[in-house]
Structures are given as C-alpha cells and as structure tokens.
Design a protein around this motif. Structure first.
Motif, PDB file in Angstrom:
ATOM      1  N   VAL A  54       0.854  -0.847   0.705  1.00  0.00           N
ATOM      2  CA  VAL A  54       0.041  -0.117  -0.001  1.00  0.00           C
ATOM      3  C   VAL A  54       0.428   1.077   0.155  1.00  0.00           C
ATOM      4  N   PHE A  55       1.366   1.701   0.489  1.00  0.00           N
ATOM      5  CA  PHE A  55       2.346   2.214   0.769  1.00  0.00           C
ATOM      6  C   PHE A  55       3.530   2.594  -0.175  1.00  0.00           C
ATOM      7  N   THR A  56       3.604   1.525  -0.959  1.00  0.00           N
ATOM      8  CA  THR A  56       4.816   2.100  -2.935  1.00  0.00           C
ATOM      9  C   THR A  56       4.298   2.068  -3.638  1.00  0.00           C
ATOM     10  N   THR A  57       3.015   1.998  -3.101  1.00  0.00           N
ATOM     11  CA  THR A  57       1.561   1.761  -4.591  1.00  0.00           C
ATOM     12  C   THR A  57       1.338   3.921  -4.330  1.00  0.00           C
ATOM     13  N   ILE A  58       1.332   3.982  -3.385  1.00  0.00           N
ATOM     14  CA  ILE A  58       0.720   5.018  -3.291  1.00  0.00           C
ATOM     15  C   ILE A  58       1.778   6.126  -2.894  1.00  0.00           C
ATOM     16  N   LEU A  59       3.198   5.930  -2.842  1.00  0.00           N
ATOM     17  CA  LEU A  59       4.197   6.559  -2.921  1.00  0.00           C
ATOM     18  C   LEU A  59       4.408   7.012  -4.392  1.00  0.00           C
ATOM     19  N   ASP A 580      -7.202   4.978  13.463  1.00  0.00           N
ATOM     20  CA  ASP A 580      -6.110   5.107  12.745  1.00  0.00           C
ATOM     21  C   ASP A 580      -5.024   4.121  12.215  1.00  0.00           C
ATOM     22  N   ARG A 581      -4.807   2.998  12.742  1.00  0.00           N
ATOM     23  CA  ARG A 581      -4.267   2.151  11.910  1.00  0.00           C
ATOM     24  C   ARG A 581      -5.373   1.402  10.072  1.00  0.00           C
ATOM     25  N   VAL A 582      -6.562   1.172  10.523  1.00  0.00           N
ATOM     26  CA  VAL A 582      -7.347   0.882   9.549  1.00  0.00           C
ATOM     27  C   VAL A 582      -7.087   2.049   8.641  1.00  0.00           C
ATOM     28  N   GLU A 583      -7.403   3.665   8.671  1.00  0.00           N
ATOM     29  CA  GLU A 583      -6.981   4.203   7.575  1.00  0.00           C
ATOM     30  C   GLU A 583      -6.070   4.452   6.914  1.00  0.00           C
ATOM     31  N   LYS A 584      -4.923   3.943   7.909  1.00  0.00           N
ATOM     32  CA  LYS A 584      -3.789   4.248   7.412  1.00  0.00           C
ATOM     33  C   LYS A 584      -3.726   2.892   6.205  1.00  0.00           C
ATOM     34  N   VAL A 585      -3.836   1.372   6.507  1.00  0.00           N
ATOM     35  CA  VAL A 585      -3.607   0.512   5.844  1.00  0.00           C
ATOM     36  C   VAL A 585      -4.446   0.708   3.998  1.00  0.00           C
ATOM     37  N   ALA A 586      -6.083   1.332   4.446  1.00  0.00           N
ATOM     38  CA  ALA A 586      -7.362   1.250   3.713  1.00  0.00           C
ATOM     39  C   ALA A 586      -7.126   2.446   3.418  1.00  0.00           C
ATOM     40  N   PRO A 587      -6.380   4.024   2.997  1.00  0.00           N
ATOM     41  CA  PRO A 587      -6.971   5.331   3.101  1.00  0.00           C
ATOM     42  C   PRO A 587      -7.918   5.313   1.989  1.00  0.00           C
ATOM     43  N   LYS A 673     -14.718  -3.561  -5.441  1.00  0.00           N
ATOM     44  CA  LYS A 673     -13.894  -3.847  -6.710  1.00  0.00           C
ATOM     45  C   LYS A 673     -13.162  -3.438  -7.521  1.00  0.00           C
ATOM     46  N   THR A 674     -12.850  -1.898  -7.689  1.00  0.00           N
ATOM     47  CA  THR A 674     -11.961  -0.932  -8.411  1.00  0.00           C
ATOM     48  C   THR A 674     -10.320  -1.149  -7.318  1.00  0.00           C
ATOM     49  N   TRP A 675     -10.441  -0.940  -5.723  1.00  0.00           N
ATOM     50  CA  TRP A 675      -9.731  -0.107  -5.044  1.00  0.00           C
ATOM     51  C   TRP A 675      -9.154  -1.804  -4.526  1.00  0.00           C
ATOM     52  N   MET A 676     -10.310  -3.082  -4.904  1.00  0.00           N
ATOM     53  CA  MET A 676      -9.296  -4.267  -4.529  1.00  0.00           C
ATOM     54  C   MET A 676      -8.272  -4.091  -6.283  1.00  0.00           C
ATOM     55  N   GLY A 677      -8.581  -3.989  -7.672  1.00  0.00           N
ATOM     56  CA  GLY A 677      -7.533  -3.982  -8.266  1.00  0.00           C
ATOM     57  C   GLY A 677      -6.352  -2.840  -8.335  1.00  0.00           C
ATOM     58  N   VAL A 678      -6.223  -2.129  -7.378  1.00  0.00           N
ATOM     59  CA  VAL A 678      -5.547  -0.994  -7.173  1.00  0.00           C
ATOM     60  C   VAL A 678      -4.743  -1.682  -6.133  1.00  0.00           C
ATOM     61  N   PHE A 679      -5.205  -1.895  -4.934  1.00  0.00           N
ATOM     62  CA  PHE A 679      -4.286  -2.365  -3.278  1.00  0.00           C
ATOM     63  C   PHE A 679      -4.842  -3.979  -3.609  1.00  0.00           C
ATOM     64  N   PRO A 680      -3.705  -5.144  -4.801  1.00  0.00           N
ATOM     65  CA  PRO A 680      -4.289  -6.284  -4.605  1.00  0.00           C
ATOM     66  C   PRO A 680      -4.335  -6.931  -3.452  1.00  0.00           C
ATOM     67  N   GLY A 681      -4.367  -7.885  -3.310  1.00  0.00           N
ATOM     68  CA  GLY A 681      -4.274  -8.696  -1.559  1.00  0.00           C
ATOM     69  C   GLY A 681      -4.499  -8.119  -0.371  1.00  0.00           C
ATOM     70  N   VAL A 682      -4.999  -6.497  -0.413  1.00  0.00           N
ATOM     71  CA  VAL A 682      -4.925  -5.844   0.409  1.00  0.00           C
ATOM     72  C   VAL A 682      -6.301  -6.292   1.394  1.00  0.00           C
ATOM     73  N   VAL A 683      -7.515  -6.666   0.385  1.00  0.00           N
ATOM     74  CA  VAL A 683      -8.910  -7.173   1.471  1.00  0.00           C
ATOM     75  C   VAL A 683      -9.409  -8.709   0.893  1.00  0.00           C
TER      76      VAL A 683
END
Length: 1010
Positions: A54-59, A580-587, A673-683
C-alpha cells in the motif's frame, strides 16, 4: 534605431558561489530532512503490519504524478519563455532616458542571465505544480482500475463508472491543461512586453507580429479547452443541485430545466467556443485582432444569454407553474438512483397495524400473541450503555489511568448455551489520565503501556433490584475477563492485554516494549499482578542505533537514544488506535464512528466498519453526513457529503499484536472492486471470514443513520407524492435527553419484527420514525446483524388512517410525557426524592418493541446519589403496551406484569434473571400498576383515596409551576410552589413518611429532568 546594446555579465566570486551552494544544501536538508524521517517512519510501520505494498503504490503514484505535472507545467512555461525570447524584435527604440522605457533596467537584468530565468522560473512553477498534483493520486488510480457498475444512466446511457471514475479524471486533467495554458499565456505576455514585442508607448501600443501570433495561439488553445469543458458539462448536469436548495421535496439530478435548456445551451456554447478558438488561430495569419475580439465577446454574451438567462426564464415561467408535471420524471430518476447509491433496495416494507386503544380503553390482545413474542420478551434490554460509563468506572476501573469508552458497547454472546446481549467495556490504558510521577517519560512509555481485560454485564438484568434505601442494588451483574481470569468469553492471558485502543490517538502515545532483561522496569499489568513483558510481534524494531536515531528525531526525544532499558529486542508501537491503523492501511475507506471490542477465539479484537463512498452519483441525493449522523449521543459523528455509501469492508485490529485484517462483506460493490484492483491482496474475500468473527459483526451506526434519514423521504415511490411531501416521515427527537437532537438507534436482541416470522432471536439495530411534523408513530425500522441475513432491512409501516375512535400509535415524545406523568411513576420517584438522600434522576433509552401484534414501550430509570463517588444505578423500569396501562416496578417482570393487565403472561414465559412469570391478577381501579417502591405496599396494591388525591395534586402543581416558569409569572410560581408543598405534605402524610422542608424552585425543576 540601433542594434541591441551589448551586455556585461557580472561574475560571482568563488567564495560567493560556495556560500550559495552551502546555503542551498542547508535549506534542502532543513526542509526535506523532516519529511524523509516521516517517510521512513511510515515505511517501517507499513512493513510491521504487512501492508508495505500500500505504501509503495501510493508513493510511486504520487512520485509519477509529481513528475508528470512538473514536466507539463515547467516544460510548457519554459517553452513559451524560450519562444518569446527567440522572436523578440531585433531592433528596439533607443530611449533618451530610462523614463521613456520603464522596463529597460529589467530587460538588462534578464538579458544578463537569460538561462537563470528560463530555467529558474519554470523550475519553481514545476515544483509547485508537482506538489499540488501528487495529492490527487486517488483520482488517477480509480481511473486506471475502474470497474463497471452494470447500471446505465437514464439520459446518455453510459455506465455509472464513467461518471464516478472516468469523468473526474478527465475534468482533473482538463483543469491542469487550463492552468498550464493560462500560466503560459501570462508568462508569454510579460516576456513579450519585457523584450519589446509589446509596446505601450504613445496613445496606441503596438504588438509585433510574432508576439501577436504567439499569444493568439495560446488564447485559442485556452478557448478550445473551454469547448471541451462545455462537452463534459453536459454530463455534469446529472449531478445538478438546482432543486436542492428550494426546500420541501428537494432532489439532486438533472431537472426539466437542465434537460431542456441547460443541456442544449452547453452544445450551443461548445460550437461558439470552437468558432472563437478558430478566430484566435486566424490571427496568426491575419493582422486584424478585431475578429478574435468579436468572437470572444460573442462567447461571453452567449454564456450570459444562452447559458444563464434562458434556463432561468424557462424555470420561472414554464417549470414552476407546472412543477409537479415537469419534474415527475426527474424525481422518479432521483428516487431510483438514491436507492441504488445507498443500498435501499434491500428494504422489506410490511404493513403493521397495532391493536391500539380506543376511547373506551385498551384493546384486548389474545394471550397466545404474547406467548408468541417470547423471543423478544425474554431479551428486553434494561441496561442503557450510554448511562453506564461512570458505573463501570467506579466499580471496575481499578486505577486512575485505566478508562472505559464514554459510550459503552453492545454485542451478543452465547454463554452456558444461552444467547444474550451484553454491555461491554474494554479496560484501556489512557495516557492522558496519568498524574504526577506517572507522567515521567519512563513511566509513560515503558511502564504504563497497555490496558487490561474486558468488563461485561448482561444487558437484561441487574445484580439485585434497587430501592430507596439500598446503595448497592440496581448495578450491572459485572463479569470480568482479563489475563488472570478468562471470564465468560474464555479470553486468553495475552489476548486480554490491550496495547492498541481508542485512547491512544495522541502524537506522543507511543510505547516501547521488550527491553533489556534486568534493566527494564517492567510493564504494569494491573493491581496485584507482577510486571509483564511483551512477547508479541507488534511494533517496529529499535534493535539498531540507526533506527533509534530516526525515531528519536521523529519524536524529538533523546531518551530513545540513551535509555539503557532499550535493547536489541525492543520495539516501538505507534499509530495505536484501531481507526488510525485501518485508515492508514486502507486510506480509501471511511470508517464508522464506533469501533467495538469483541472476543474472537480467545483474543480481544477491535472491529472497525469501513465504508466505500463516492462524493457523487448520477441523480442520487447528496447526504450531509454531519447532519444525517447527528443524534443525542454522538453529535455530528461524521463530516463531509456523499452521494454513494456501502458498508463493504469489516476490519479487525488485534488489541495485543496490532495485526490488521480487512474482509470484504459486499463483494458486489464496484467501488470495492476498483480499490481491490488498485491494492490487490489487501482485502480478503468474504469466504475467509472465520465464523467466530462473523458472529460478532454488527450493522454499523453511521450508514444506518444515513439510510434512516433517506428512508424518511425515499420510501415514497410515487413522484407526485414525493413532490408534495405526502407521507414523508421524520426522525424523532430523543425524549430522554435535554438536547433537542435525534433519537439514536438502538442495538437489541429480539425476535424478527415481521409478523409470522420464525420465533428466533436476531441481533438488530432499530429506530422509530414519526409522521412529518406530527408526533405520531409512522414506522418502525430495523436491520439484522445476523450472518444469514446481514443487512436485511425491515420497515413496519403503521396505518396513517384510523377508524372510529381508535387512538394512533404514539411517538417517543408522547409516550415519554405520559410515562412521567403517570401516578405510579410519580409515586415511586417522589418517594425516592423524599427519602432523605439527594438524588438525580436519569432516564434510560426508551425502547419500542413490536410485541403481540402491538407495541411495547420499555424505559429504565436510573438514579445517582449526589456524592463525589456516585454513579447511576437502575432504580426502576417503566413498561407500557400500546396506549394502555403504564407499569412501573423495580424489576422488569413487575413492570411487564402491570403493563399487560388484561393480557395475562402465560405460564412458562421467562424473564431473564427473574424466573418464570406468573399470571398477574387484574388490577383494581386506582391500583399501583407499576409496582413502584411505595412505602404503603407492594406492586399491585390498591392506592388509598388519600394517596391518589395527593399524587393528583402534585401533578397539577407541577403543571402549574412549569406553566408559570415559562411565562415568567412570579406570582404564579409562588402559588404553584405553595400548592406543591401542600401536596407533598399530603403525600407524606398518606404514606406515613416524615415531614420535609418546603420545596424550592430548583428542587421542583430537578424532579422533571436529568
């Protein structure tokens, strides 16, 4: 005329250059060093929780957008400056004085170092543009990974994904093209003026052909982009708020005026803008600037007449006189879209006609109907979690630095093969509550690191019934689960230690665990327990000096570097609140206001509800979350506005390890589904949810309150009825609180409210709804939290029209007024107030329960004795069935027996904690049906004529006192107080109590509120 004058370039000394370089480096370090530290701290944290992707994708998305925007803005600006420089006039007028050429000195400076300006100015603009553009990474990612909705808009026939994912990206890209063109035009204009391509000397200025062509191309490009904007503006009309501010049946979406005036106007303006752009481009070859000027004037005039005046005329003279016909189609589209956007298609509406009372008395209800309601009657909640914080704190907090949530939680558990709901409170560490030497850095961050255990109490009972004299009755039946006692939920020792909780949201609320053996003071683990040491995976390692140096810089704390307790196994915990932990993992998620603790497989887990939202949805209503979620317990718990909302994700945070997991609960949600495409494997998929966890899922508050607010209007299907606001509902105010705010929804374990449903209990969230601007009850709303039908919403719609002399179902305000003015309730409370101990009366949540084909109202009453260590205790329970008798007693059983007079409770019907209810005798006229703690006798005892007369006199005196106070009639206040004193004396005489002091205005007021 003369050639351009030679310019001498001053040279900088080596010392000056060195100082400039050193200064620039120091500035970069000061500005970028802190940011680099923050980046490393975030990078380390994402690695700890296992979501570094998540961090590297956003960065990298932000970096790429920064580069693209910087190159676009800086490159275009530099290109236009170079063009202006290259095409500058070869000859310039030779001025006799600098006054005749005001820019000569600036021209000399620029021409002395043209590269500095050609590179420096675009570089600064590029930096600003890049920093601004990188913030919109979500718009770019949703465009790249958009998933179709499978639903088309009713006007253009495009999939909804075009409007919510693609159109925002196109508008965002177009806005940057506008900015780039405008900045380039301004820069070129200034450069041409500086280099002599534009001269303002004399009565009329002059523009060099090259400058004219350059500026004309830029202006034409800008107008051409405006034509593209007009094209996209047609789609924006589907989000029109033209009717949103008119009041009444306001709605969002394209109106009649938008479709028949504004949309054709956009096409006309598009064509005119293209013509205007062509006119500007023609100025490249034509030396006459009048054509572009005329075209621009035509565009501006058309924007006023066609784009604004014509829609206003149509709206005023055609739509408003015939609005109900003109807007019917748009309203119908708004209704359909709003239901789609807020998941209101899963609502089952059931007609429900309670057997209401008539003027002759209470309607008879067959005893079998009461027996069939056993699932609800066996689980009536008499403990109000919003009133019990201080009770839990005084009885179970143990230390000053442990705290419970201000609003306790409700959840259901199966204990001893019996499923019931519990009031729950995690005993958390609260760093802000540390005092004295407890606030020392070592104590705050190395000793007081975690909370301890979960305190619970069955929601349908007390330890022992309360009375006017006893001080230990009416308390919750506490059960404690902690590291030394698994309690009723089998909590494991490590699972009971709370390192991550709701009170740890401060910037300085980090903890350092796992220090050097022998040198660490040990972690406080609760009164009477030995110090503990953390051995879990939570936290970021401080095992090397580089890491300690970075975190010392991040928190500005040198002790992190030099404290001897910190060793190779030490770890630092930060970002410690579940939200805070959830919102950082899934902004991309919006979280619910109420994370709650649950014991899952022996571990304490925080469950956080996540919402996928969109700011807009074609034709759907825009919801102000602050207004929709505001109630008497949580004022404006959310902020912003949304046009789409789904409870698509459930997140868990382990209270001991801090592990974060996200699960999909609505796998059909295209936004998810769209966000799961952005961050695969997070959810993780829904199939991966353990049954032990799923059994504790609750339907969340925020989305329920949003849906409740929308259903007050969008249960109406007919556009004409919607327009005229016929059959609209409203959310009632909370009658048990002083603030005029909406009644909160309540979690209950009760039977399925639908008539004829299986007699199984369901954990559900409920609320009542009133008729618009009327106090009468119109609907009962509930939503299931059971795994097999999670999110199934049921509306029991009460009849709007009654026959004969029937009395309609009462709303909460009406019920509360009648409950508190009843003889039985007043008798019990006056006995309490005159018992010699000052007390404060607090009214618990007023529950409305569909029972036996009617409506049962239940409300607990709490008292708090006026002492420094006082706390609310359950003193009595009020119950009423339909519009009939009001039952009041120290116990729920006694209140129900009185409320169901004429409808005997059948043998075998159990009230939890109170055994089997026996059939109650039919009360005599004037009986104390509430069973309140009157000294004269017990529940069901007949009141003497003297006592009945005294209670009536007290009620009359209180009414007169309230009227006089509202009118500021001081003589009337004095008369009412005298009458109240006489009535109280009469009451005490009838009950055999000792005389009391005269009543004061404050005492009279205290008897009617909190």
């Amino acid at each position: 005329m003369a050639n351009r004058p030679p310019t001498a370039t001053p040279q900088l000394s080596r010392r000056t250059k060195t100082l400039l370089i050193v200064g620039a480096v120091a500035l970069v370090v000061l500005l970028g060093g802190a940011r680099l530290v923050d980046v490393y701290v975030d990078w380390a944290w994402f690695g700890e929780v296992g979501f570094r992707g998540v961090f590297t994708t956003i960065l990298w998305t932000r970096v790429l957008q920064f580069v693209v925007a910087a190159v676009l803005m800086g490159g275009l600006l530099a290109l236009n400056l170079v063009i202006a420089y290259r095409v500058r006039p070869v000859f310039v007028p030779v001025a006799g004085t600098t006054a005749e050429d005001p820019v000569a000195r600036y021209r000399t400076v620029v021409l002395a170092r043209p590269r500095w300006f050609a590179i420096g100015i675009p570089a600064v603009v590029a930096l600003i543009a890049g920093l601004s553009a990188q913030a919109d990474w979500q718009t770019v990612q949703t465009f790249l990974h958009s998933v179709p909705f499978g639903v088309q808009d009713p006007v253009f026939g495009h999939d909804i994904s075009f409007y919510v994912f693609q159109l925002p990206f196109y508008r965002w890209l177009l806005s940057w093209l506008f900015v780039a063109t405008a900045v380039s035009f301004v820069a070129a204009l200034v450069a041409h003026y500086l280099f002599g391509g534009i001269r303002l000397a004399g009565r009329s200025g002059a523009v060099a052909p090259a400058a004219r062509a350059h500026l004309a191309v830029l202006a034409g490009t800008f107008v051409l982009f405006k034509a593209v904007a007009y094209f996209f503006d047609r789609y924006e009309l589907l989000f029109s708020d033209r009717k949103a501010a008119e009041g009444g049946a306001n709605f969002f979406g394209a109106t009649y005026t938008d479709l028949n005036a504004a949309m054709p106007a956009k096409l006309i303006l598009l064509i005119i803008a293209v013509i205007c752009a062509a006119a500007f481009f023609s100025a490249v070859v034509l030396r006459n600037l009048q054509i572009p000027a005329i075209a621009l004037a035509l565009l501006v005039l058309s924007s006023v007449l066609v784009g604004a005046a014509w829609p206003a005329v149509l709206e005023q003279f055609s739509v408003r006189p015939n609005a109900i016909d003109r807007e019917a189609e748009s309203i119908s589209r708004n209704i359909d879209a709003t239901r789609q956007a807020f998941n209101l298609g899963n609502v089952t509406t059931v007609p429900y006609a309670p057997q209401v009372a008539t003027a002759a008395g209470n309607a008879a209800v067959p005893p079998q109907d009461v027996a069939n309601s056993q699932a609800t009657l066996n689980n009536i909640r008499i403990q109000d979690p919003s009133r019990l914080n201080r009770t839990f704190a005084v009885q179970q907090q143990l230390t000053n630095f442990y705290s419970f949530s201000p609003l306790l939680d409700i959840d259901r558990y199966t204990v001893n093969n019996q499923r019931q709901d519990f009031v729950l409170a995690a005993r958390e560490i609260n760093p802000d509550a540390l005092i004295g030497n407890q606030q020392d850095w070592i104590n705050r961050h190395l000793v007081y690191t975690h909370g301890q255990g979960l305190v619970s109490a069955p929601a349908d009972r007390v330890n022992v019934p309360s009375n006017a004299e006893a001080s230990q009755g009416g308390l919750p039946a506490f059960e404690v689960s902690d590291s030394s006692n698994p309690g009723p939920f089998n909590l494991s020792p490590d699972g009971a230690r709370i390192y991550y909780g709701e009170f740890l949201g401060g910037a300085d609320d980090y903890a350092i665990v796992g220090g050097n053996p022998g040198s660490t003071p040990g972690e406080y683990d609760g009164p009477g327990r030995p110090a503990s040491a953390y051995n879990g995976p939570g936290g970021v390692s401080l095992g090397n000096w580089a890491s300690r140096l970075v975190f010392a810089a991040a928190y500005g704390e040198r002790n992190i570097l030099f404290n001897g307790s910190i060793g190779s196994d030490s770890r630092i915990m930060y970002n410690r609140t579940p939200v805070d932990r959830v919102e950082k993992v899934a902004p991309w998620l919006r979280t619910d206001v109420d994370p709650y603790p649950a014991v899952v497989d022996g571990r304490l887990q925080w469950i956080v509800d996540g919402y996928t939202t969109l700011p807009r949805y074609p034709y759907a209503q825009q919801v102000d979350l602050g207004q929709a979620t505001d109630d008497s317990l949580r004022p404006a718990s959310a902020a912003g506005s949304v046009g789409y909302m789904r409870n698509s994700v459930k997140a868990t945070v382990d209270a001991y390890s801090g592990e974060v997991k996200l699960y999909a609960v609505d796998e059909q949600d295209p936004v998810l589904k769209t966000w799961m495409g952005v961050f695969p494997g997070v959810v993780q998929p829904s199939a991966d949810i353990p049954p032990s966890l799923r059994s504790h899922f609750r339907y969340p508050e925020d989305i329920f309150k949003v849906q409740r607010d929308l259903l007050t209007r969008y249960h109406v299907e007919n556009p004409r009825d919607f327009f005229s606001t016929q059959n609209f509902w409203t959310v009632p105010e909370d009658p048990t609180r002083e603030a005029n705010a909406a009644i909160p929804p309540y979690y209950l374990l009760a039977g399925d409210p639908r008539p004829g449903a299986p007699p199984d209990t369901q954990f559900q969230m409920t609320s009542t709804l009133l008729a618009l601007s009327r106090p009468n009850l119109s609907a009962y709303l509930s939503v299931s939290s059971e795994p097999e039908n999670y999110g199934q919403m049921t509306v029991l719609e009460l009849p709007a029209q009654l026959t004969g002399d029937q009395r309609g179902p009462q709303g909460p305000q009406q019920v509360q007024a009648e409950l508190l003015t009843s003889q039985s309730v007043n008798g019990g409370l006056f006995t309490l107030r005159q018992s010699g101990t000052p007390v404060q009366v607090q009214y618990g949540n007023l529950l409305t329960l569909p029972v036996a084909g009617g409506l049962l109202y239940v409300e607990p009453i709490y008292v708090e004795r006026n002492a420094q260590t006082s706390f609310p205790q359950l003193f009595g329970v009020i119950a009423r069935f339909n519009n009939g008798d009001i039952g009041y007693a120290p116990t729920l059983q006694g209140a129900l027996q009185a409320a169901f007079q004429g409808v005997p409770l059948p043998p075998g019907l159990t009230v939890p904690g109170l055994g089997t209810a026996q059939q109650s005798p039919t009360p005599q006229p004037g009986a104390n049906t509430g069973g309140g703690p009157l000294p004269a006798g017990t529940p069901g005892q007949t009141l003497s004529p003297q006592l009945t007369e005294a209670i009536t006199a007290m009620n009359d005196a209180l009414d007169r006192l309230g009227t006089a106070q509202a009118a500021r009639d001081f003589r009337g206040i004095g008369d009412a107080e005298a009458a109240l004193d006489a009535a109280i004396a009469q009451f005490r005489s009838a009950t055999g109590a000792a005389p009391s002091t005269p009543t004061t205005p404050a005492g009279a007021a205290a008897g009617t509120g909190n």
